[in-house]
Design a protein around this motif. Structure first.
Motif, PDB file in Angstrom:
ATOM      1  N   LEU A  54       0.800  -1.224   0.000  1.00 56.59           N
ATOM      2  CA  LEU A  54       0.000   0.000   0.000  1.00 56.59           C
ATOM      3  C   LEU A  54       0.834   1.276   0.000  1.00 56.59           C
ATOM      4  O   LEU A  54       0.306   2.358  -0.238  1.00 56.59           O
ATOM      5  N   GLY A  55       2.113   1.149   0.325  1.00 62.95           N
ATOM      6  CA  GLY A  55       2.974   2.323   0.366  1.00 62.95           C
ATOM      7  C   GLY A  55       2.777   3.202   1.581  1.00 62.95           C
ATOM      8  O   GLY A  55       3.240   4.336   1.605  1.00 62.95           O
ATOM      9  N   ALA A  56       2.112   2.699   2.584  1.00 62.37           N
ATOM     10  CA  ALA A  56       1.846   3.482   3.801  1.00 62.37           C
ATOM     11  C   ALA A  56       2.963   3.260   4.818  1.00 62.37           C
ATOM     12  O   ALA A  56       3.324   2.126   5.103  1.00 62.37           O
ATOM     13  N   GLU A  57       3.501   4.351   5.329  1.00 60.89           N
ATOM     14  CA  GLU A  57       4.469   4.267   6.422  1.00 60.89           C
ATOM     15  C   GLU A  57       3.697   3.960   7.707  1.00 60.89           C
ATOM     16  O   GLU A  57       2.712   4.636   8.009  1.00 60.89           O
ATOM     17  N   TYR A  75      -7.244   2.601  10.019  1.00 57.26           N
ATOM     18  CA  TYR A  75      -5.941   3.257  10.125  1.00 57.26           C
ATOM     19  C   TYR A  75      -5.339   3.502   8.739  1.00 57.26           C
ATOM     20  O   TYR A  75      -4.908   4.605   8.422  1.00 57.26           O
ATOM     21  N   LEU A  76      -5.311   2.462   7.925  1.00 53.52           N
ATOM     22  CA  LEU A  76      -4.680   2.571   6.611  1.00 53.52           C
ATOM     23  C   LEU A  76      -5.452   3.504   5.676  1.00 53.52           C
ATOM     24  O   LEU A  76      -4.849   4.250   4.901  1.00 53.52           O
ATOM     25  N   VAL A  81      -5.315   8.571   2.650  1.00 55.25           N
ATOM     26  CA  VAL A  81      -5.948   9.824   2.204  1.00 55.25           C
ATOM     27  C   VAL A  81      -5.305  11.035   2.862  1.00 55.25           C
ATOM     28  O   VAL A  81      -5.725  12.155   2.628  1.00 55.25           O
ATOM     29  N   GLY A  82      -4.302  10.793   3.698  1.00 55.64           N
ATOM     30  CA  GLY A  82      -3.543  11.884   4.286  1.00 55.64           C
ATOM     31  C   GLY A  82      -4.091  12.446   5.574  1.00 55.64           C
ATOM     32  O   GLY A  82      -3.589  13.429   6.080  1.00 55.64           O
TER      33      GLY A  82
END
Length: 85
Positions: A54-57, A75-76, A81-82
């Motif tokens: 997903l590319g989420a840190e 959470y994700l 969506v920032g």
């Protein structure tokens, strides 16, 4: 990516990391570590797989926010969506 897609991706990555869960009907609010004995290594591998897919840190302090599939999706979704999860 919408919430349902995120939850489906989280479940897919979870079953990739812990194949023994593939045959389980995992309730979306079930605590993955307590109810399914997801050990710390499997959990870390799942977090890494979510990051890769997903590319989420996902900082270590936020790991408790991934306690269930619903919690992980919430959470994700916020991360993607920032918004501040």
């Amino acid at each position: 990516m919408n919430r349902d897609e995120i939850k489906a991706a989280a479940l897919k990555e979870l079953t990739n990391v812990a194949p023994d869960l593939a045959d389980e009907a995992i309730p979306p609010d079930a605590d993955l570590r307590d109810e399914y004995d997801l050990d710390s290594m499997d959990f870390l591998n799942w977090v890494a797989a979510l990051h890769h897919r997903l590319g989420a840190e996902i900082p270590e302090l936020d790991y408790p926010k991934l306690r269930s599939l619903d919690a992980a999706a919430d959470y994700l979704e916020a991360k993607l969506v920032g918004a501040d999860p």
